[in-house]
Design a protein around this motif. Structure first.
Motif, PDB file in Angstrom:
ATOM      1  N   PHE A   1       0.988  -1.114   0.052  1.00  0.00           N
ATOM      2  CA  PHE A   1      -0.172  -0.069   0.007  1.00  0.00           C
ATOM      3  C   PHE A   1       0.768   1.174   0.072  1.00  0.00           C
ATOM      4  O   PHE A   1       0.510   2.259  -0.666  1.00  0.00           O
ATOM      5  CB  PHE A   1      -0.922   0.089   1.304  1.00  0.00           C
ATOM      6  CG  PHE A   1      -1.815   1.167   1.049  1.00  0.00           C
ATOM      7  CD1 PHE A   1      -1.707   2.203   1.917  1.00  0.00           C
ATOM      8  CD2 PHE A   1      -2.645   1.320   0.319  1.00  0.00           C
ATOM      9  CE1 PHE A   1      -2.416   3.464   1.701  1.00  0.00           C
ATOM     10  CE2 PHE A   1      -3.588   2.564   0.100  1.00  0.00           C
ATOM     11  CZ  PHE A   1      -3.447   3.616   1.061  1.00  0.00           C
TER      12      PHE A   1
ATOM     13  N   TRP B   1       0.827   3.966  -2.812  1.00  0.00           N
ATOM     14  CA  TRP B   1       0.540   5.264  -2.536  1.00  0.00           C
ATOM     15  C   TRP B   1       1.542   6.236  -2.702  1.00  0.00           C
ATOM     16  O   TRP B   1       1.295   7.310  -3.163  1.00  0.00           O
ATOM     17  CB  TRP B   1       0.235   5.259  -0.870  1.00  0.00           C
ATOM     18  CG  TRP B   1      -0.587   6.481  -0.306  1.00  0.00           C
ATOM     19  CD1 TRP B   1       0.017   7.507   0.468  1.00  0.00           C
ATOM     20  CD2 TRP B   1      -1.790   6.760  -0.493  1.00  0.00           C
ATOM     21  NE1 TRP B   1      -0.880   8.311   0.755  1.00  0.00           N
ATOM     22  CE2 TRP B   1      -2.270   7.768   0.177  1.00  0.00           C
ATOM     23  CE3 TRP B   1      -2.813   6.319  -1.197  1.00  0.00           C
ATOM     24  CZ2 TRP B   1      -3.507   8.417   0.204  1.00  0.00           C
ATOM     25  CZ3 TRP B   1      -4.099   6.626  -1.386  1.00  0.00           C
ATOM     26  CH2 TRP B   1      -4.480   7.865  -0.434  1.00  0.00           C
ATOM     27  N   ARG B   2       2.738   6.225  -2.425  1.00  0.00           N
ATOM     28  CA  ARG B   2       4.057   6.892  -2.569  1.00  0.00           C
ATOM     29  C   ARG B   2       5.037   6.919  -3.793  1.00  0.00           C
ATOM     30  O   ARG B   2       5.335   8.056  -4.001  1.00  0.00           O
ATOM     31  CB  ARG B   2       4.682   6.757  -1.231  1.00  0.00           C
ATOM     32  CG  ARG B   2       3.965   7.261  -0.165  1.00  0.00           C
ATOM     33  CD  ARG B   2       4.191   8.532   0.629  1.00  0.00           C
ATOM     34  NE  ARG B   2       3.739   9.458  -0.225  1.00  0.00           N
ATOM     35  CZ  ARG B   2       3.790  10.884  -0.190  1.00  0.00           C
ATOM     36  NH1 ARG B   2       4.439  11.213   1.279  1.00  0.00           N
ATOM     37  NH2 ARG B   2       3.409  11.734  -0.560  1.00  0.00           N
TER      38      ARG B   2
ATOM     39  N   GLU C   1      -3.554  12.018  -9.484  1.00  0.00           N
ATOM     40  CA  GLU C   1      -3.397  12.365  -7.958  1.00  0.00           C
ATOM     41  C   GLU C   1      -4.287  11.138  -7.109  1.00  0.00           C
ATOM     42  O   GLU C   1      -5.306  10.877  -7.557  1.00  0.00           O
ATOM     43  CB  GLU C   1      -3.694  13.533  -7.534  1.00  0.00           C
ATOM     44  CG  GLU C   1      -2.731  14.620  -8.201  1.00  0.00           C
ATOM     45  CD  GLU C   1      -1.559  14.487  -7.574  1.00  0.00           C
ATOM     46  OE1 GLU C   1      -0.371  15.275  -8.094  1.00  0.00           O
ATOM     47  OE2 GLU C   1      -1.354  14.174  -6.538  1.00  0.00           O
ATOM     48  N   ARG C   2      -3.856  10.860  -5.771  1.00  0.00           N
ATOM     49  CA  ARG C   2      -4.541   9.962  -5.080  1.00  0.00           C
ATOM     50  C   ARG C   2      -6.107  10.647  -4.631  1.00  0.00           C
ATOM     51  O   ARG C   2      -7.113   9.723  -4.859  1.00  0.00           O
ATOM     52  CB  ARG C   2      -3.767   9.769  -3.604  1.00  0.00           C
ATOM     53  CG  ARG C   2      -2.553   9.113  -3.928  1.00  0.00           C
ATOM     54  CD  ARG C   2      -2.400   7.959  -4.358  1.00  0.00           C
ATOM     55  NE  ARG C   2      -1.087   7.722  -4.878  1.00  0.00           N
ATOM     56  CZ  ARG C   2      -0.439   7.744  -5.966  1.00  0.00           C
ATOM     57  NH1 ARG C   2      -1.467   7.991  -7.090  1.00  0.00           N
ATOM     58  NH2 ARG C   2       0.485   7.496  -6.342  1.00  0.00           N
ATOM     59  N   ASP C   3      -5.982  11.871  -4.718  1.00  0.00           N
ATOM     60  CA  ASP C   3      -7.441  12.339  -4.205  1.00  0.00           C
ATOM     61  C   ASP C   3      -8.335  12.683  -5.391  1.00  0.00           C
ATOM     62  O   ASP C   3      -9.386  13.247  -5.573  1.00  0.00           O
ATOM     63  CB  ASP C   3      -7.522  13.516  -3.375  1.00  0.00           C
ATOM     64  CG  ASP C   3      -6.633  14.664  -3.971  1.00  0.00           C
ATOM     65  OD1 ASP C   3      -6.833  15.746  -3.186  1.00  0.00           O
ATOM     66  OD2 ASP C   3      -6.259  14.400  -4.854  1.00  0.00           O
TER      67      ASP C   3
ATOM     68  N   ASN D   1      -8.571   4.401  -5.697  1.00  0.00           N
ATOM     69  CA  ASN D   1      -7.701   4.092  -4.564  1.00  0.00           C
ATOM     70  C   ASN D   1      -8.186   3.402  -3.421  1.00  0.00           C
ATOM     71  O   ASN D   1      -7.462   2.802  -2.791  1.00  0.00           O
ATOM     72  CB  ASN D   1      -6.878   5.191  -4.050  1.00  0.00           C
ATOM     73  CG  ASN D   1      -5.923   5.818  -5.088  1.00  0.00           C
ATOM     74  OD1 ASN D   1      -4.693   5.060  -5.113  1.00  0.00           O
ATOM     75  ND2 ASN D   1      -6.063   6.693  -6.055  1.00  0.00           N
TER      76      ASN D   1
ATOM     77  N   ARG E   1     -13.060  10.847  -1.305  1.00  0.00           N
ATOM     78  CA  ARG E   1     -11.945  11.574  -1.302  1.00  0.00           C
ATOM     79  C   ARG E   1     -11.960  12.391   0.126  1.00  0.00           C
ATOM     80  O   ARG E   1     -10.961  12.313   0.780  1.00  0.00           O
ATOM     81  CB  ARG E   1     -12.192  12.649  -2.505  1.00  0.00           C
ATOM     82  CG  ARG E   1     -10.953  13.606  -2.439  1.00  0.00           C
ATOM     83  CD  ARG E   1     -11.357  14.585  -3.293  1.00  0.00           C
ATOM     84  NE  ARG E   1     -12.408  15.632  -2.899  1.00  0.00           N
ATOM     85  CZ  ARG E   1     -12.822  16.693  -3.399  1.00  0.00           C
ATOM     86  NH1 ARG E   1     -12.540  16.776  -4.697  1.00  0.00           N
ATOM     87  NH2 ARG E   1     -13.747  17.528  -2.861  1.00  0.00           N
TER      88      ARG E   1
ATOM     89  N   ILE F   1      -9.607   9.080   1.619  1.00  0.00           N
ATOM     90  CA  ILE F   1      -8.261   9.491   0.945  1.00  0.00           C
ATOM     91  C   ILE F   1      -7.696  10.589   1.259  1.00  0.00           C
ATOM     92  O   ILE F   1      -6.401  10.568   1.900  1.00  0.00           O
ATOM     93  CB  ILE F   1      -8.580   9.631  -0.595  1.00  0.00           C
ATOM     94  CG1 ILE F   1      -9.157   8.369  -0.982  1.00  0.00           C
ATOM     95  CG2 ILE F   1      -7.005   9.909  -1.223  1.00  0.00           C
ATOM     96  CD1 ILE F   1      -8.380   7.143  -0.978  1.00  0.00           C
ATOM     97  N   ARG F   2      -8.439  11.681   1.549  1.00  0.00           N
ATOM     98  CA  ARG F   2      -7.658  12.859   2.331  1.00  0.00           C
ATOM     99  C   ARG F   2      -7.126  12.866   3.791  1.00  0.00           C
ATOM    100  O   ARG F   2      -6.544  13.625   4.306  1.00  0.00           O
ATOM    101  CB  ARG F   2      -8.406  14.245   2.018  1.00  0.00           C
ATOM    102  CG  ARG F   2      -8.479  14.654   0.478  1.00  0.00           C
ATOM    103  CD  ARG F   2      -8.661  15.929   0.380  1.00  0.00           C
ATOM    104  NE  ARG F   2      -8.431  16.422  -1.165  1.00  0.00           N
ATOM    105  CZ  ARG F   2      -9.195  17.243  -1.600  1.00  0.00           C
ATOM    106  NH1 ARG F   2     -10.210  17.842  -1.053  1.00  0.00           N
ATOM    107  NH2 ARG F   2      -9.007  17.552  -2.903  1.00  0.00           N
TER     108      ARG F   2
ATOM    109  N   GLY G   1      -2.518  11.970   0.986  1.00  0.00           N
ATOM    110  CA  GLY G   1      -3.679  11.819   0.233  1.00  0.00           C
ATOM    111  C   GLY G   1      -3.956  13.108  -0.468  1.00  0.00           C
ATOM    112  O   GLY G   1      -4.899  12.951  -1.629  1.00  0.00           O
ATOM    113  N   THR G   2      -3.705  14.054   0.127  1.00  0.00           N
ATOM    114  CA  THR G   2      -4.035  15.353  -0.744  1.00  0.00           C
ATOM    115  C   THR G   2      -2.977  15.805  -1.558  1.00  0.00           C
ATOM    116  O   THR G   2      -1.934  15.856  -1.264  1.00  0.00           O
ATOM    117  CB  THR G   2      -4.298  16.580   0.420  1.00  0.00           C
ATOM    118  OG1 THR G   2      -4.970  16.079   1.495  1.00  0.00           O
ATOM    119  CG2 THR G   2      -4.861  17.593   0.034  1.00  0.00           C
ATOM    120  N   SER G   3      -3.488  16.059  -2.706  1.00  0.00           N
ATOM    121  CA  SER G   3      -2.492  16.544  -3.763  1.00  0.00           C
ATOM    122  C   SER G   3      -2.213  17.853  -3.727  1.00  0.00           C
ATOM    123  O   SER G   3      -2.715  18.679  -3.011  1.00  0.00           O
ATOM    124  CB  SER G   3      -3.148  16.136  -5.089  1.00  0.00           C
ATOM    125  OG  SER G   3      -4.600  16.893  -5.151  1.00  0.00           O
TER     126      SER G   3
END
Lengths: 409, 137
Positions: free
Chosen positions: A126, A130-131, A311-313, A319, B122, B126-127, B132-134
């Motif tokens: 994960f 994620w990164r 982007e994750r969000d 995700n 989100r 996620i955030r 998680g926050t872009s």
């Protein structure tokens, strides 16, 4: 120079990508049970996966649409759902098996129970998803996967009777107590292990996300046409060491340690350590590919934003799904379900759903309005049709053979 | 099933709803994916001609179209989770282009009820995870 490096890494990734826990288990199991009598399946599988990996990449390049987008928009919501859930389920089973495979490989290295490694590896997966940018991971496990070449070196060192091995390939032995139904059951199992649905999902999604041009497609073709046959050679080597060491003695393979043991026999502790490192790399990469592909299958069908580079969000549902898949896979692994059993079921189910993943690709690849100049030529269509027929045959025979042979017992 | 003109301009265009509209990806003006065309809203003239009036998006709509037990179950759950929001409805006048995905003239923020689930995950999951926050927010 940069181009050479890219192609080299691409080939390495293809070689390692070909070998996953499904191969490591089934090749050893089959080598021990039937010698090299199912090598013809490997040869078939390599040609088949080259055909469809290239086709799905070409379709993705021409249409900018990945496999499961096409499944739904060309085949329709209902049939598309069946194909998607089938492929998703097969890939999810594979994920559980791959995760257990990484944990087992660490157990072989450290003698600490694989059950303790499962949550650790899932958590690590994960964090990586994620990164860390995917390219870096791909290159690392692509290069480390070369350690699997120890299997090839081991075949040489074991000094087998080459004539005998060759005879096993051309005149498959059927040991007493084994019937033809069991032989063909394992042929289907091997086909499913080497022609995995997730490979095609992953490949086409990559082509779409990176917005491949015709130049990128040419590079991909090179990687596929060189990398997959080399992967197939590696798979044959895994069968061969089992055929040399276990087959004459009638020893059954039921643990991952037996897959690598012949390498230790031939090359000593260093060889064993090297090959286990290769196993870690291959199963690691496959875990990443199966979790992403499972996410792609559902995300593409439902019309979510998906991808490694978004982007994750901006791809929250996608995700979230990846996170849930890793947690669930780890939880199932922790029930102490036999990793070998789940691997066999994963590759078996993969063989069952394979034609349903391929049919939409073949249909889309023939649509001139969609594909333009990239539309299927005679070779692609010829091979595509042959392998669709082969995979359909395997898919239909799978369940009856499973029941008739009691899952190969 | 044939549909009548779809785009806002006077150009006539024959459409095969199943092939050209249904199950296609729908993106907004900025390229953000809204979803897939799960169903279409039709109107019928006095002479029986059918015309596509709007695109409908969402699991609620999908469930109703797919039908059987699974579809109805998904429809029921989606309706509960959406708690009063109507299904996402895109009038055909908002459609800018059809190939290879359906592109709209407006932005997703202007579409009522769009991306509810995406935004919920989100903001609530996620955030809340570190990283998680872009950077763009």
């Amino acid at each position: 120079m940069r181009k050479i490096l890219t192609v080299t890494f691409g080939i390495l990734t293809a070689i390692g990508g070909f070998i996953d826990i499904g191969d490591l288990v089934t090749d050893a199991l089959i080598g021990a049970r039937f010698g090299l009598g199912l090598v013809w399946v490997t040869i078939l599988a390599v040609i088949g996966i080259m055909t469809y990996a290239e086709m799905s990449a070409r379709v993705a390049t021409a249409t900018h649409l990945p496999a499961f987008d096409l499944v739904r928009s060309r085949v329709g919501a209902r049939l598309g759902l069946a194909a998607t859930t089938g492929s998703f389920f097969a890939t999810f089973l594979a994920l559980i098996a791959e995760l257990a495979g990484v944990a087992l490989a660490f157990e072989l290295l450290t003698s600490v129970s694989y059950l303790l490694f499962i949550p650790a590896v899932a958590a690590l997966m994960f964090v990586l998803v994620w990164r860390i940018p995917f390219e870096i991971m791909e290159r690392i496990y692509g290069v480390l996967g070369l350690a699997l070449l120890a299997f090839v070196v081991a075949v040489w060192h074991l000094g087998p009777d080459w004539g005998d091995l060759a005879r096993q390939v051309t005149h498959p032995p059927l040991p007493s107590g084994e019937g033809l139904p069991t032989y063909f059951f394992y042929a289907i199992v091997m086909l499913g292990a080497q022609m995995t649905p997730y490979e095609v999902i992953f490949f086409s999604s990559e082509a779409v996300e990176k917005k491949w041009t015709t130049a990128d497609l040419s590079t991909a073709r090179l990687n596929v046409f060189i990398g997959f046959p080399l992967g197939g050679l590696l798979a044959i080597a895994i069968q061969a060491v089992a055929a040399i060491v276990y087959f004459p003695l009638g020893i059954e393979v039921d643990h991952l340690s037996q897959t690598v043991m012949p390498v230790g026999l031939a090359l000593g502790r260093v060889g064993l350590a090297v090959v286990i490192l290769g196993v870690v790399a291959a199963t690691f990469g496959a875990t990443l590919e199966t979790v992403m592909s499972s996410g792609y299958a559902l995300g593409q069908y439902w019309g979510w934003t998906w991808g490694k580079t978004v982007e994750r969000d901006e791809a929250a549902r996608f995700n979230t799904l990846l996170l849930c898949l890793l947690v669930t896979a780890a939880a199932i692994g922790l029930t102490t379900i036999n990793p070998i059993t789940i691997t066999i079921y994963a590759v078996f189910f993969g063989a069952v759903v394979l034609p349903f993943t391929y049919i939409p690709i073949l249909i889309a690849a023939n649509d001139r309005a969609l594909m333009g100049e990239h539309v299927n030529g005679r070779l692609a269509n010829g091979l595509g049709s042959v392998f669709l027929f082969v995979t359909l045959l395997a898919s239909m025979a799978a369940l009856p053979l499973l029941l008739a042979t009691k899952a190969g017992l | 099933m044939k549909g009548d003109p779809v785009d806002g301009e006077a150009r006539e265009r024959q459409l095969d709803v199943a092939r050209d509209l249904l199950d296609r990806l729908v993106v907004d003006r900025a390229g953000i994916v809204i979803g897939r065309v799960d169903d279409v809203e039709l109107s019928q003239d006095d002479d029986g001609t059918l015309a596509v009036v709007a695109l409908l998006i969402g699991p609620q709509v999908w469930g109703r179209r797919v039908g059987h037990r699974l579809g109805r179950w998904v429809e029921g759950i989606a309706r509960q989770l959406r708690a009063g929001h109507d299904p996402v409805r895109v009038p055909v006048a908002d459609v800018e282009a059809l190939d290879p995905s359906i592109v709209l003239r407006n932005r997703v923020d202007d579409i009522d009820g769009a991306l509810l689930a995406e935004r919920w995950f989100r903001d609530n999951l996620i955030r809340r995870i570190p990283g998680g926050t872009s950077a763009s927010e």
